[in-house]
Design a protein around this motif. Structure first.
Motif, PDB file in Angstrom:
ATOM      1  N   THR A  28      41.591  34.630  42.410  1.00  0.00           N
ATOM      2  CA  THR A  28      42.579  33.556  42.317  1.00  0.00           C
ATOM      3  C   THR A  28      43.417  33.419  43.575  1.00  0.00           C
ATOM      4  O   THR A  28      43.948  32.348  43.843  1.00  0.00           O
ATOM      5  CB  THR A  28      43.548  33.792  41.141  1.00  0.00           C
ATOM      6  N   ALA A  29      43.550  34.490  44.336  1.00  0.00           N
ATOM      7  CA  ALA A  29      44.346  34.530  45.574  1.00  0.00           C
ATOM      8  C   ALA A  29      45.795  34.120  45.346  1.00  0.00           C
ATOM      9  O   ALA A  29      46.449  33.626  46.252  1.00  0.00           O
ATOM     10  CB  ALA A  29      43.700  33.683  46.673  1.00  0.00           C
ATOM     11  N   GLU A  30      46.307  34.365  44.152  1.00  0.00           N
ATOM     12  CA  GLU A  30      47.745  34.199  43.917  1.00  0.00           C
ATOM     13  C   GLU A  30      48.490  35.447  44.378  1.00  0.00           C
ATOM     14  O   GLU A  30      49.621  35.373  44.825  1.00  0.00           O
ATOM     15  CB  GLU A  30      48.025  33.953  42.432  1.00  0.00           C
ATOM     16  N   TRP A  31      47.824  36.595  44.211  1.00  0.00           N
ATOM     17  CA  TRP A  31      48.406  37.884  44.581  1.00  0.00           C
ATOM     18  C   TRP A  31      47.251  38.831  44.875  1.00  0.00           C
ATOM     19  O   TRP A  31      46.552  39.280  43.969  1.00  0.00           O
ATOM     20  CB  TRP A  31      49.251  38.404  43.438  1.00  0.00           C
ATOM     21  N   ILE A  32      47.022  39.113  46.129  1.00  0.00           N
ATOM     22  CA  ILE A  32      45.979  40.055  46.522  1.00  0.00           C
ATOM     23  C   ILE A  32      46.660  41.370  46.889  1.00  0.00           C
ATOM     24  O   ILE A  32      47.587  41.400  47.702  1.00  0.00           O
ATOM     25  CB  ILE A  32      45.145  39.532  47.707  1.00  0.00           C
ATOM     26  N   ALA A  33      46.218  42.445  46.268  1.00  0.00           N
ATOM     27  CA  ALA A  33      46.750  43.776  46.554  1.00  0.00           C
ATOM     28  C   ALA A  33      45.666  44.602  47.232  1.00  0.00           C
ATOM     29  O   ALA A  33      44.545  44.698  46.727  1.00  0.00           O
ATOM     30  CB  ALA A  33      47.214  44.450  45.274  1.00  0.00           C
ATOM     31  N   LEU A  34      46.010  45.173  48.380  1.00  0.00           N
ATOM     32  CA  LEU A  34      45.123  46.058  49.132  1.00  0.00           C
ATOM     33  C   LEU A  34      45.733  47.454  49.073  1.00  0.00           C
ATOM     34  O   LEU A  34      46.812  47.683  49.619  1.00  0.00           O
ATOM     35  CB  LEU A  34      45.012  45.593  50.589  1.00  0.00           C
ATOM     36  N   ASP A  35      45.055  48.375  48.428  1.00  0.00           N
ATOM     37  CA  ASP A  35      45.584  49.728  48.218  1.00  0.00           C
ATOM     38  C   ASP A  35      45.001  50.675  49.255  1.00  0.00           C
ATOM     39  O   ASP A  35      43.797  50.946  49.252  1.00  0.00           O
ATOM     40  CB  ASP A  35      45.244  50.189  46.812  1.00  0.00           C
ATOM     41  N   TYR A  36      45.867  51.174  50.120  1.00  0.00           N
ATOM     42  CA  TYR A  36      45.476  52.143  51.144  1.00  0.00           C
ATOM     43  C   TYR A  36      46.025  53.535  50.839  1.00  0.00           C
ATOM     44  O   TYR A  36      46.142  54.364  51.728  1.00  0.00           O
ATOM     45  CB  TYR A  36      45.947  51.675  52.529  1.00  0.00           C
TER      46      TYR A  36
END
Length: 129
Positions: A87-95
């Motif tokens: 959806t690209a409303e909220w993209i989370a990238l977990d590092y």
């Protein structure tokens, strides 16, 4: 952290490099109001959140892609988990030590993570669009 303090140990250097690469990627794609929240005093599972925003779903994806590319170039790592791509409303990238959140403007306002973590020290990079 990147707020100008003295780096004390390799873990701090690694986290700073992660944050710097995320900020560079967000800035390259003209992120709106990027902010870094230092959560080391509040949670044990990670050190910081990088929060960025785009005006459209296309820009949100573009910011997330560039952040991922810059971190991979700088540190040769990929996120352990990515959420929200569809959806690209909220993209989370977990590092692990740093979690990068890229929102569209409406979703960022709705969840208001800066308010939720208002007790945490915040750093806003100088190059804002």
């Amino acid at each position: 952290m990147t707020s100008g303090g003295t780096v004390r140990d390799p873990q701090d250097q690694y986290v700073s490099a992660l944050i710097d690469a995320a900020i560079d990627g967000a800035d390259e794609k003209l992120s709106v109001d990027t902010v870094v929240l230092d959560l080391r005093e509040f949670v044990d599972s990670f050190d910081a959140l990088v929060i960025a925003a785009g005006r459209t779903d296309r820009q949100v994806r573009s910011i997330a892609e560039e952040v991922e590319r810059r971190i991979n170039l700088a540190l040769h790592i990929k996120p352990t988990r990515v959420e929200g791509w569809t959806t690209a409303e909220w993209i989370a990238l977990d590092y692990g030590d740093v979690i990068v959140h890229v929102f569209d403007l409406e979703t960022r306002d709705y969840y208001d993570l800066e308010h939720l973590w208002s007790a945490a020290p915040a750093f806003r990079p100088a190059n804002q669009h």
